[in-house]
Design a protein around this motif. Structure first.
Motif: not given
Lengths: 397, 143
Positions: B9, B11-12, B82, B85
């Motif tokens: 994921p 960041p925006a 997740s 990771f």
């Protein structure tokens, strides 16, 4: 400003805890089923009927992962109530304690005379899309591979151990007392007593947080009914008065260096609630503390002022069982009874009411007159828990 | 440099935080500072949390700090993303207190997870996650 003894809890309801839906093929109940069930139990306890709540208060805790923001209104529809005052408990896990203050204030103002406060969640039976993540979590935490609240509480716990020399023996005492109480509570979910070694040897989840440090997610519903003192006196159960209330949302701002992360907002909200109630520490017969983790209970005992910060000796010499000097978590807490998302914290209000009515059964605190309940919600970026709400309850006005 | 993994994921890049990511891509750590009261303001926001001023300036940091606390991630949990990771396990999530005052959630890299200690001095490094995103992480400072 005070709302001391301006409202009383007159009914409580709690569904059994389950984890239905965690295994394939198990039946699945919706949140609506648990919420309706909890309400009927509370109505029966209070001797009130559904339609008594038309034009009155309805307070609903808002589950973290629920995908639509109109849940309180939907609950009114599910139950068949036309509220005159609808309030969402939007402070996360603190929601049910926040609703106590909001509804007592509304009753005190004359806006309403009675209020139903309710919450349910079925995390194992219902599947949500994961909800909307707040910006800080989305942009500044998750990209680093944080794994939910465990990662953050682990950092709080490690730092407390480093700064004060706190050991697993100090912390484990809270876990053992809570499970002992659960063993005496027929409604608890985890009831087999544990030893300090069981705690210390439990599996590491997020070093140093262990399995027996963590709350137990579960399905369930919980409810309580508040009434004005005049109305309360006409109902069947002994009223339990809200004597003091304090709330601190976002107790500190900004993510900054230093040890604020070890101090909880109950330091201020507890003081406000106790001053409103006119009680000192020695006058409090038990604590029901929001327990997403053992370290969080530990920090609250310090920050509510029952001992100085880092006073390890206090934890070594104090008996936290229902027979002891400072009974805590007398029904076992959420750690042993389960946490249906943000409705979970309601459990502490319900257990306080049972104790103050003398309905504590085998775990009854002798001569319980005044108890303190806390609710905590939200784990913000770089610091300790967000909204910290404290209520002082008593069985005399 | 870590392997680029687009499934993690990201960041925006909001208009508010764009200067942060632009600087990070140039291997520079910048944080907002209030022009009025000189407070360091982290995480990014439109106005100063101390005095309310809207005159915040992106300011270069020393990139130095120390580990306030940390945990070691040994298993992934929760949301599906997740899983991305998993190849990194075990890895360190830390609170790093920057010398100038703000606290960041970050990873400590460049040493074994057993070597991370509270109070350890660290300095910033940048790891590329996508064409635009370089995440600031921290490695032990040379002693």
């Amino acid at each position: 400003m005070t709302i001391r003894s301006k409202a009383a809890i007159v009914g409580i309801g709690e569904t059994p805890t389950d984890r239905l839906g965690s295994k394939p093929g198990e039946p699945r109940k919706s949140s609506a089923e648990y919420i309706s069930w909890a309400m009927h139990l509370a109505l029966e306890d209070a001797g009130l009927s559904l339609k008594d709540f038309n034009g009155q208060g309805l307070g609903v805790t808002i589950p973290t992962a629920y995908p639509q923001p109109f849940w309180p209104e939907e609950v009114a529809e599910i139950l068949g109530i036309t509220p005159g005052f609808l309030l969402g408990g939007a402070t996360g896990g603190a929601g049910s304690v926040s609703l106590l203050g909001g509804m007592a204030a509304a009753i005190n103002s004359g806006l309403i005379e009675i209020a139903l406060c309710i919450g349910a969640a079925a995390p194992f039976s219902e599947h949500f899309a994961g909800g909307i993540q707040p910006g800080d979590m989305r942009d500044w935490e998750i990209p680093y591979g944080t794994m939910g609240p465990n990662s953050k509480i682990a950092m709080v716990m490690r730092r407390h151990m480093h700064e004060y020399g706190t050991t697993l023996d100090h912390l484990g005492k809270i876990a053992v007392a809570g499970r002992y109480h659960a063993s005496l509570n027929p409604a608890a979910y985890l009831r087999k007593p544990i030893t300090i070694d069981d705690y210390k040897n439990s599996r590491l989840v997020a070093d140093p947080v262990r399995l027996l440090d963590c709350v137990l997610p579960a399905n369930g519903g919980k409810a309580y009914i508040l009434a004005s003192p005049e109305r309360a006196k006409k109902l069947r159960k002994r009223p339990v008065y809200l004597k003091g209330f304090g709330e601190r949302s976002n107790p500190s701002y900004g993510a900054r260096a230093g040890s604020d992360a070890l101090v909880m907002g109950v330091k201020d909200s507890g003081k406000v609630a106790m001053e409103m109630a006119g009680v000192k520490h020695s006058g409090i017969n038990f604590l029901q503390l929001y327990d997403d983790y053992i370290i969080v209970v530990y920090l609250q005992i310090e920050d509510l002022g029952f001992c100085a910060k880092g006073d390890l000796g206090y934890f070594e010499r104090t008996d936290f069982t229902f027979k002891g000097q400072l009974p805590i978590q007398t029904g076992g807490g959420m750690i042993n009874c389960g946490q249906p998302s943000t409705a979970g914290g309601t459990l502490h209000i319900l257990e306080a009411v049972r104790q103050l009515r003398g309905e504590g059964g085998e775990r009854q605190v002798p001569n319980a007159k005044i108890g303190l309940v806390s609710g905590l919600g939200v784990l913000p970026y770089g610091k300790n828990l967000g909204c910290c709400t404290v209520a002082v309850l008593g069985n005399e006005a | 440099m870590a392997e680029v993994n687009l499934r993690k994921p990201l960041p925006a890049i909001t208009t508010e935080a764009k200067p942060f990511w632009d600087a990070a891509a140039q291997q520079k750590l910048v944080i907002q500072r209030c022009h009025g009261c000189r407070a360091w303001v982290w995480t990014p926001r439109p106005s100063c949390f101390e005095c309310g001023s809207e005159r915040l300036e992106w300011t270069p940091m020393s990139g130095k700090g120390e580990v306030y606390s940390f945990t070691v991630i040994r298993q992934v949990a929760g949301r599906a993303a997740s899983k991305a990771f998993e190849p990194d396990i075990p890895y360190v999530i830390a609170w790093v207190d920057l010398d100038e005052g703000p606290r960041m959630i970050t990873n400590v890299v460049g040493c074994g997870v057993e070597d991370v200690k509270l109070g350890m001095k660290v300095s910033v490094v940048f790891e590329q996650q996508s064409a635009e995103i370089w995440l600031p992480k921290f490695k032990p400072s040379p002693t």
